[in-house]
Motif scaffolding. Structure first.
Motif, PDB file in Angstrom:
ATOM      1  N   UNK A  41       0.823  -1.202   0.000  1.00 58.65           N
ATOM      2  CA  UNK A  41       0.000   0.000   0.000  1.00 58.65           C
ATOM      3  C   UNK A  41       0.858   1.253   0.000  1.00 58.65           C
ATOM      4  N   UNK A  42       0.481   2.190  -0.844  1.00 58.10           N
ATOM      5  CA  UNK A  42       1.169   3.472  -0.904  1.00 58.10           C
ATOM      6  C   UNK A  42       0.126   4.574  -0.886  1.00 58.10           C
ATOM      7  N   UNK A  43       0.597   5.800  -0.687  1.00 62.86           N
ATOM      8  CA  UNK A  43      -0.321   6.925  -0.695  1.00 62.86           C
ATOM      9  C   UNK A  43       0.357   8.128  -1.323  1.00 62.86           C
ATOM     10  N   UNK A  44      -0.444   9.032  -1.851  1.00 58.34           N
ATOM     11  CA  UNK A  44       0.096  10.285  -2.339  1.00 58.34           C
ATOM     12  C   UNK A  44       0.481  11.128  -1.128  1.00 58.34           C
ATOM     13  N   UNK A  45       1.688  11.667  -1.108  1.00 62.67           N
ATOM     14  CA  UNK A  45       2.033  12.543   0.013  1.00 62.67           C
ATOM     15  C   UNK A  45       1.790  13.998  -0.390  1.00 62.67           C
ATOM     16  N   UNK A  46       2.110  14.913   0.538  1.00 61.04           N
ATOM     17  CA  UNK A  46       1.787  16.322   0.319  1.00 61.04           C
ATOM     18  C   UNK A  46       2.462  16.899  -0.925  1.00 61.04           C
ATOM     19  N   UNK A  54       2.550   4.240   5.692  1.00 63.28           N
ATOM     20  CA  UNK A  54       2.914   3.907   7.069  1.00 63.28           C
ATOM     21  C   UNK A  54       1.725   4.208   7.978  1.00 63.28           C
ATOM     22  N   UNK A  55       1.718   3.674   9.198  1.00 67.15           N
ATOM     23  CA  UNK A  55       0.625   3.997  10.131  1.00 67.15           C
ATOM     24  C   UNK A  55       0.489   5.504  10.338  1.00 67.15           C
ATOM     25  N   UNK A  56       1.614   6.224  10.316  1.00 74.91           N
ATOM     26  CA  UNK A  56       1.581   7.678  10.478  1.00 74.91           C
ATOM     27  C   UNK A  56       0.828   8.329   9.324  1.00 74.91           C
ATOM     28  N   UNK A  57       1.186   7.933   8.102  1.00 69.13           N
ATOM     29  CA  UNK A  57       0.527   8.502   6.921  1.00 69.13           C
ATOM     30  C   UNK A  57      -0.942   8.103   6.866  1.00 69.13           C
ATOM     31  N   UNK A  58      -1.230   6.887   7.339  1.00 74.13           N
ATOM     32  CA  UNK A  58      -2.609   6.415   7.369  1.00 74.13           C
ATOM     33  C   UNK A  58      -3.447   7.301   8.284  1.00 74.13           C
ATOM     34  N   UNK A  59      -2.825   7.709   9.397  1.00 77.05           N
ATOM     35  CA  UNK A  59      -3.523   8.552  10.356  1.00 77.05           C
ATOM     36  C   UNK A  59      -3.731   9.944   9.775  1.00 77.05           C
ATOM     37  N   UNK A  60      -2.684  10.474   9.127  1.00 75.31           N
ATOM     38  CA  UNK A  60      -2.785  11.779   8.475  1.00 75.31           C
ATOM     39  C   UNK A  60      -3.897  11.750   7.437  1.00 75.31           C
ATOM     40  N   UNK A  61      -3.935  10.665   6.658  1.00 79.38           N
ATOM     41  CA  UNK A  61      -4.941  10.535   5.613  1.00 79.38           C
ATOM     42  C   UNK A  61      -6.353  10.501   6.186  1.00 79.38           C
ATOM     43  N   UNK A  62      -6.536   9.789   7.287  1.00 78.69           N
ATOM     44  CA  UNK A  62      -7.885   9.708   7.829  1.00 78.69           C
ATOM     45  C   UNK A  62      -8.313  11.054   8.408  1.00 78.69           C
ATOM     46  N   UNK A  63      -7.334  11.825   8.932  1.00 80.99           N
ATOM     47  CA  UNK A  63      -7.640  13.174   9.390  1.00 80.99           C
ATOM     48  C   UNK A  63      -8.039  14.059   8.214  1.00 80.99           C
ATOM     49  N   UNK A  64      -7.239  13.979   7.150  1.00 79.19           N
ATOM     50  CA  UNK A  64      -7.533  14.741   5.937  1.00 79.19           C
ATOM     51  C   UNK A  64      -8.895  14.358   5.370  1.00 79.19           C
ATOM     52  N   UNK A  65      -9.171  13.056   5.406  1.00 75.80           N
ATOM     53  CA  UNK A  65     -10.425  12.562   4.866  1.00 75.80           C
ATOM     54  C   UNK A  65     -11.606  13.133   5.642  1.00 75.80           C
ATOM     55  N   UNK A  66     -11.477  13.160   6.979  1.00 72.60           N
ATOM     56  CA  UNK A  66     -12.527  13.723   7.811  1.00 72.60           C
ATOM     57  C   UNK A  66     -12.770  15.184   7.489  1.00 72.60           C
ATOM     58  N   UNK A  67     -11.660  15.953   7.408  1.00 73.35           N
ATOM     59  CA  UNK A  67     -11.760  17.373   7.092  1.00 73.35           C
ATOM     60  C   UNK A  67     -12.415  17.577   5.741  1.00 73.35           C
ATOM     61  N   UNK A  68     -11.966  16.780   4.785  1.00 76.13           N
ATOM     62  CA  UNK A  68     -12.456  16.894   3.419  1.00 76.13           C
ATOM     63  C   UNK A  68     -13.943  16.606   3.360  1.00 76.13           C
ATOM     64  N   UNK A  69     -14.357  15.550   4.075  1.00 77.66           N
ATOM     65  CA  UNK A  69     -15.765  15.169   4.029  1.00 77.66           C
ATOM     66  C   UNK A  69     -16.643  16.160   4.768  1.00 77.66           C
TER      67      UNK A  69
END
Ligand SMILES: [Zn+2]
Length: 80
Positions: A41-46, A54-69
């Motif tokens: 698994x990979x993700x687009x970074x900033x 990583x678990x860190x990026x996963x957490x950042x993503x879920x925060x971003x996702x919440x904000x976005x939604x």
């Protein structure tokens, strides 16, 4: 239990590169991808590059996702 299949898949990925498909849309610009062969698994970074998820990026993503939604919540509300 032998993980022959996943070892073989990783071998193919090493040879031919990963075959990513979008596994999760975080925001308009940030997505999470999963390799259809080995499950990496990979993700687009900033900066717009692909980073290992990583678990860190996963957490950042879920925060971003919440904000976005929340920001787009009026347009598309999710009914759980
Ligand atoms: Zn792969």
């Amino acid at each position: 239990m032998k993980k022959v299949y996943s070892t073989f898949s990783s071998f193919c990925c090493n040879l031919f590169g990963h075959h990513y498909s979008v596994s999760k849309k975080v925001t308009l610009h940030i997505k999470e991808y999963k390799c259809i062969h080995c499950g990496k698994e990979v993700t687009t970074d900033v900066s717009g590059n692909l980073s290992e998820l990583t678990p860190e990026l996963q957490e950042i993503n879920s925060t971003l996702e919440n904000l976005y939604q929340k920001r787009h919540g009026a347009a598309q509300q999710q009914v759980a």
